[in-house]
Scaffold this motif. Structure first.
Motif, mmCIF file in Angstrom:
data_model
loop_
_atom_site.group_PDB
_atom_site.id
_atom_site.type_symbol
_atom_site.label_atom_id
_atom_site.label_comp_id
_atom_site.label_asym_id
_atom_site.label_seq_id
_atom_site.Cartn_x
_atom_site.Cartn_y
_atom_site.Cartn_z
ATOM 1 N N THR A 99 0.799 -1.231 0.000
ATOM 2 C CA THR A 99 0.000 0.000 0.000
ATOM 3 C C THR A 99 0.832 1.282 0.000
ATOM 4 O O THR A 99 0.285 2.370 -0.202
ATOM 5 N N LYS A 124 -9.982 2.291 -2.531
ATOM 6 C CA LYS A 124 -9.888 3.749 -2.520
ATOM 7 C C LYS A 124 -9.232 4.271 -1.256
ATOM 8 O O LYS A 124 -8.497 5.262 -1.288
ATOM 9 N N ASP A 125 -9.523 3.624 -0.145
ATOM 10 C CA ASP A 125 -8.982 4.076 1.138
ATOM 11 C C ASP A 125 -8.001 3.051 1.683
ATOM 12 O O ASP A 125 -8.288 1.847 1.706
ATOM 13 N N LEU A 126 -6.862 3.527 2.147
ATOM 14 C CA LEU A 126 -5.872 2.628 2.719
ATOM 15 C C LEU A 126 -6.428 1.950 3.973
ATOM 16 O O LEU A 126 -7.170 2.576 4.746
ATOM 17 N N GLU A 143 -10.671 -5.568 3.365
ATOM 18 C CA GLU A 143 -10.394 -4.173 2.991
ATOM 19 C C GLU A 143 -9.620 -4.092 1.681
ATOM 20 O O GLU A 143 -9.732 -3.116 0.937
#
Length: 260
Positions: free
Chosen positions: A210, A225-227, A250
């Protein structure tokens, strides 16, 4: 450029080829150290090592690290990789690394360990492409391939966490994971592995994926979209099965049915 062809040289012949023998003592070429390595290779029944002839005859080295060099060898009619302790490595033995390999092999992780001595480790000869280059070559249509490999890597690191064995270098996974034919990622080099109350294998590899050199491509292909900052924090605080599965979720890595 025409690729070099490897040729074999028996240990008996190697002992009389001083210009090749001294290469066993990397990087100093000290003859006494080289003779000790040769003796240990014989003791663990290595039959031959491989050499290349261009631009001049030299041992076939397939890897170099801070602690050792890897040469290509033949053992019991099998091509193997032989890790030789560098004379300037700062440690006195490879026995501890071999013991770590025994442990991870019991989990079907890492190259298979065949035999070892004080300064030599014989292991499976791994052919493939390092993770960094493999990711670089992927196209946007290769999402399934990426998911299969990344999920396998995460499962392996989870297994290591579960036995409290920390690899120690997975934050730079480029040098320590090879993707073999058939989409089989193999974690290499357990020279700095140790038993730890707080192993960081999962968190290290997630950080690489990431925040590493290919993070934009990885996250885009996975549709993330979101870490996964919060779930990663929870896993650090409590590395339980549920929190690990939340990391997979996730990262959209829960549809390959690989997790067991």
């Amino acid at each position: 450029m025409i690729p070099q062809e490897d040729s074999e040289i028996s240990l008996e012949e190697l002992s009389s080829r001083i210009e090749l023998l001294v290469q066993l003592a990397y990087p100093s070429r000290m003859i006494d150290y080289a003779k000790m390595i040769l003796r240990e290779l014989k003791e663990i029944n290595v039959d031959a090592v491989y050499i290349v002839d261009q631009p001049r005859p030299s041992l076939k080295l397939i890897g170099k690290g801070y602690r050792g060099v890897i040469l290509k060898a033949r053992w019991k009619n099998n091509i193997v990789a032989g890790k030789i302790l560098r004379i300037d490595s700062g440690i006195s033995s490879l026995v501890r690394e071999a013991e770590m390999m025994k442990i991870v092999n019991s989990l079907e992780i890492g190259p298979l360990l065949f035999d070892y001595s004080e300064h030599v480790i014989l292991m499976e000869y791994i052919q493939g492409i390092d993770l960094d280059k493999w990711l670089e070559k992927l196209s946007q249509d290769d999402v399934y391939l990426m998911k299969e490999v990344l999920e396998s890597i995460l499962i392996q690191t989870r297994k290591l966490d579960c036995i409290s064995l920390d690899h120690g270098e997975l934050s730079n996974a480029r040098r320590h994971i090879i993707v073999r034919e058939g989409l089989h990622p193999t974690i290499l080099d357990f020279g700095k592995a140790r038993i730890s109350r707080k192993p960081k294998n999962v968190t290290s590899i997630v950080s690489y994926l990431t925040y590493g050199p290919h993070h934009n491509k990885i996250l885009s292909m996975l549709g993330v979209k979101d870490l996964p900052v919060l779930v990663l924090k929870k896993y650090k605080e409590n590395p339980c099965e549920e929190n690990f599965k939340n990391i997979l979720s996730e990262l959209n890595l829960t549809n390959n049915c690989l997790y067991r």
